[in-house]
Design a protein around this motif. Structure first.
Motif, PDB file in Angstrom:
ATOM      1  N   PRO A  45       0.015   9.161  -7.221  1.00  0.00           N
ATOM      2  CA  PRO A  45      -1.515   9.559  -6.984  1.00  0.00           C
ATOM      3  C   PRO A  45      -1.349   7.593  -7.363  1.00  0.00           C
ATOM      4  N   LEU A  46      -0.504   6.675  -8.225  1.00  0.00           N
ATOM      5  CA  LEU A  46      -0.220   5.325  -8.781  1.00  0.00           C
ATOM      6  C   LEU A  46      -0.785   4.921  -7.233  1.00  0.00           C
ATOM      7  N   THR A  47      -0.387   4.792  -6.884  1.00  0.00           N
ATOM      8  CA  THR A  47      -0.364   3.917  -4.938  1.00  0.00           C
ATOM      9  C   THR A  47      -0.922   5.148  -3.524  1.00  0.00           C
ATOM     10  N   ARG A  48      -1.616   5.740  -4.740  1.00  0.00           N
ATOM     11  CA  ARG A  48      -1.742   7.099  -3.597  1.00  0.00           C
ATOM     12  C   ARG A  48      -0.529   7.168  -1.995  1.00  0.00           C
ATOM     13  N   SER A  49       0.446   7.235  -2.613  1.00  0.00           N
ATOM     14  CA  SER A  49       1.095   7.553  -1.040  1.00  0.00           C
ATOM     15  C   SER A  49       1.558   8.866  -1.271  1.00  0.00           C
ATOM     16  N   HIS A  89      -4.817  15.213  -0.748  1.00  0.00           N
ATOM     17  CA  HIS A  89      -5.020  14.661  -0.565  1.00  0.00           C
ATOM     18  C   HIS A  89      -5.292  12.604  -0.870  1.00  0.00           C
ATOM     19  N   ALA A  90      -5.841  12.728   0.769  1.00  0.00           N
ATOM     20  CA  ALA A  90      -6.494  11.530   0.720  1.00  0.00           C
ATOM     21  C   ALA A  90      -5.641  10.101   0.309  1.00  0.00           C
ATOM     22  N   PRO A  91      -3.883   9.872   1.010  1.00  0.00           N
ATOM     23  CA  PRO A  91      -3.333   9.106   1.058  1.00  0.00           C
ATOM     24  C   PRO A  91      -3.638   7.501   1.540  1.00  0.00           C
ATOM     25  N   GLN A  92      -3.469   6.807   1.087  1.00  0.00           N
ATOM     26  CA  GLN A  92      -3.294   5.200   1.598  1.00  0.00           C
ATOM     27  C   GLN A  92      -2.249   5.177   2.817  1.00  0.00           C
ATOM     28  N   ARG A  93      -1.384   5.561   2.624  1.00  0.00           N
ATOM     29  CA  ARG A  93       0.469   5.633   3.075  1.00  0.00           C
ATOM     30  C   ARG A  93       1.468   7.041   2.855  1.00  0.00           C
ATOM     31  N   ILE A  94       1.814   7.159   3.984  1.00  0.00           N
ATOM     32  CA  ILE A  94       2.992   8.169   4.033  1.00  0.00           C
ATOM     33  C   ILE A  94       4.301   7.529   4.268  1.00  0.00           C
ATOM     34  N   VAL A  95       4.809   7.600   2.832  1.00  0.00           N
ATOM     35  CA  VAL A  95       6.593   7.291   3.227  1.00  0.00           C
ATOM     36  C   VAL A  95       7.081   8.210   3.241  1.00  0.00           C
ATOM     37  N   PHE A  96       7.915   7.860   4.649  1.00  0.00           N
ATOM     38  CA  PHE A  96       9.038   8.710   5.160  1.00  0.00           C
ATOM     39  C   PHE A  96      10.744   8.598   4.584  1.00  0.00           C
ATOM     40  N   LEU A  97      11.374   9.646   3.635  1.00  0.00           N
ATOM     41  CA  LEU A  97      12.187   9.235   3.172  1.00  0.00           C
ATOM     42  C   LEU A  97      13.616   9.174   3.903  1.00  0.00           C
ATOM     43  N   GLY A  98      13.280   9.337   5.421  1.00  0.00           N
ATOM     44  CA  GLY A  98      14.814   9.347   5.924  1.00  0.00           C
ATOM     45  C   GLY A  98      14.728  10.166   6.935  1.00  0.00           C
ATOM     46  N   ALA A 120      -2.997   9.803  16.274  1.00  0.00           N
ATOM     47  CA  ALA A 120      -4.577   8.605  16.920  1.00  0.00           C
ATOM     48  C   ALA A 120      -5.639   9.623  15.807  1.00  0.00           C
ATOM     49  N   ARG A 121      -5.642  10.470  15.981  1.00  0.00           N
ATOM     50  CA  ARG A 121      -6.391  11.126  14.471  1.00  0.00           C
ATOM     51  C   ARG A 121      -6.329  10.230  13.078  1.00  0.00           C
ATOM     52  N   HIS A 122      -5.684   9.540  12.889  1.00  0.00           N
ATOM     53  CA  HIS A 122      -5.347   8.650  11.614  1.00  0.00           C
ATOM     54  C   HIS A 122      -5.021   7.264  11.762  1.00  0.00           C
ATOM     55  N   PRO A 123      -5.582   6.524  12.264  1.00  0.00           N
ATOM     56  CA  PRO A 123      -5.567   4.886  12.720  1.00  0.00           C
ATOM     57  C   PRO A 123      -5.722   4.729  11.758  1.00  0.00           C
ATOM     58  N   THR A 124      -6.181   4.536  10.419  1.00  0.00           N
ATOM     59  CA  THR A 124      -5.756   3.344   9.052  1.00  0.00           C
ATOM     60  C   THR A 124      -4.684   4.035   8.036  1.00  0.00           C
ATOM     61  N   LEU A 125      -3.876   5.410   8.608  1.00  0.00           N
ATOM     62  CA  LEU A 125      -2.903   5.918   8.215  1.00  0.00           C
ATOM     63  C   LEU A 125      -1.680   4.724   7.891  1.00  0.00           C
ATOM     64  N   GLU A 126      -1.111   4.417   6.831  1.00  0.00           N
ATOM     65  CA  GLU A 126      -0.439   2.926   7.019  1.00  0.00           C
ATOM     66  C   GLU A 126       1.409   4.241   6.440  1.00  0.00           C
ATOM     67  N   LEU A 127       2.156   4.086   7.584  1.00  0.00           N
ATOM     68  CA  LEU A 127       3.122   4.491   7.981  1.00  0.00           C
ATOM     69  C   LEU A 127       4.472   4.236   7.706  1.00  0.00           C
ATOM     70  N   ILE A 128       5.642   4.386   6.566  1.00  0.00           N
ATOM     71  CA  ILE A 128       6.435   3.623   6.106  1.00  0.00           C
ATOM     72  C   ILE A 128       8.164   5.061   6.350  1.00  0.00           C
ATOM     73  N   LEU A 129       8.831   4.500   7.109  1.00  0.00           N
ATOM     74  CA  LEU A 129       9.512   5.200   7.182  1.00  0.00           C
ATOM     75  C   LEU A 129      11.616   3.883   6.351  1.00  0.00           C
ATOM     76  N   VAL A 130      12.036   5.120   5.470  1.00  0.00           N
ATOM     77  CA  VAL A 130      12.985   3.994   5.487  1.00  0.00           C
ATOM     78  C   VAL A 130      13.987   4.683   5.877  1.00  0.00           C
ATOM     79  N   ARG A 131      14.894   3.623   6.582  1.00  0.00           N
ATOM     80  CA  ARG A 131      15.829   4.595   7.612  1.00  0.00           C
ATOM     81  C   ARG A 131      16.609   5.719   6.724  1.00  0.00           C
TER      82      ARG A 131
END
Length: 256
Positions: A45-49, A89-98, A120-131
């Motif tokens: 919740p602190l980073t809304r991730s 949760h209305a996150p700011q980002r999703i971080v995929f842990l591999g 396309a339904r979530h154009p402003t959502l930041e997406l990060i992939l930790v390989r």
């Protein structure tokens, strides 16, 4: 570092009807809040991730490409659960842990189209992939998905995020890869459930994907939370203090 503990103040807010806490269990890990979601993900919740491990998009397609008859539709089901998490949760980002993608067949046009429509339904959502190990073989996600790829360890809001479980001196690691499960036993019966497990310096999330399988983990020194339907439930530490003869040791990791 101490093992995680529930946060009564957040639980009280859940009882008062706060939508974002209705089905998530709030705990504290290494002095920071973390919400465990029955969709087999965690919300920071602190980073809304949103933290999601081991989706393995395209695994069913990989089996079918090898001539093994398995059901389709897992991509849509996984995306629907991600949408539930976003709505709650209305996150700011999703971080995929591999292991976002399972193998090269995950690059099939039908899968890319489904992922692109979701994006396309979530154009402003930041997406990060930790390989993860499977991402290396599957190749980078399609450019239109706008997913930033990073190597482990990747740091966010005091957490050290990885795919492979391990420790980093002086830091708390959240990882995936193990697909951990826990056997609940009682009255001559047993049930294997996906679980979150947290030790003094390492937490491991369950596999998110619907077609991923699970592996018993050695949790003798950990706090365990099992996913049981629409709830996440803390397991009494007295039941985690005995070695599970079928549990895999933390190294080597399952070849998933």
């Amino acid at each position: 570092m101490s093992l995680p503990s529930p946060l009564p103040s957040l639980a009280a807010r859940a009882e008062s009807g706060a939508e974002s806490l209705v089905t998530s269990l709030a705990i504290e890990v290494a002095g920071r809040p973390l919400w465990l979601c029955p969709e087999r993900a965690a919300f920071e919740p602190l980073t809304r991730s949103l933290l999601i491990a081991d989706v393995h998009f395209g695994k069913a397609a990989t089996f079918r490409a090898a001539g093994i008859a398995v059901p389709d539709g897992t991509t849509g089901d996984n995306l629907a659960r991600i949408d539930q998490l976003i709505a709650r949760h209305a996150p700011q980002r999703i971080v995929f842990l591999g292991d976002l993608l399972h193998a090269r067949p995950a690059q099939a046009a039908s899968i890319v189209a489904a992922l692109s429509a979701w994006r396309a339904r979530h154009p402003t959502l930041e997406l990060i992939l930790v390989r993860g190990n499977h991402d290396m073989h599957a190749g980078s996600p399609a450019a239109q998905l706008r997913i930033e790829e990073v190597d482990e360890p990747w740091r966010l809001g005091g957490w050290t995020l990885c795919h492979h479980p391990g420790t980093v001196a002086g830091e708390y690691v959240l990882a995936g890869h193990e697909h951990p499960t826990f056997h609940l036993r009682g009255a001559g019966d047993a049930l294997r459930l996906p679980c979150f497990r947290f030790g003094a310096a390492l937490g491991v999330l369950p596999a998110f994907g619907d077609f991923t399988g699970g592996y018993p983990s050695d949790v003798r020194h950990d706090q365990v939370y099992v996913v049981a339907g629409e709830r996440v439930i803390a397991v009494d530490r007295r039941h985690t203090g005995r070695s599970n003869p079928r549990a895999r040791q933390r190294s080597p990791m399952p070849r998933e």
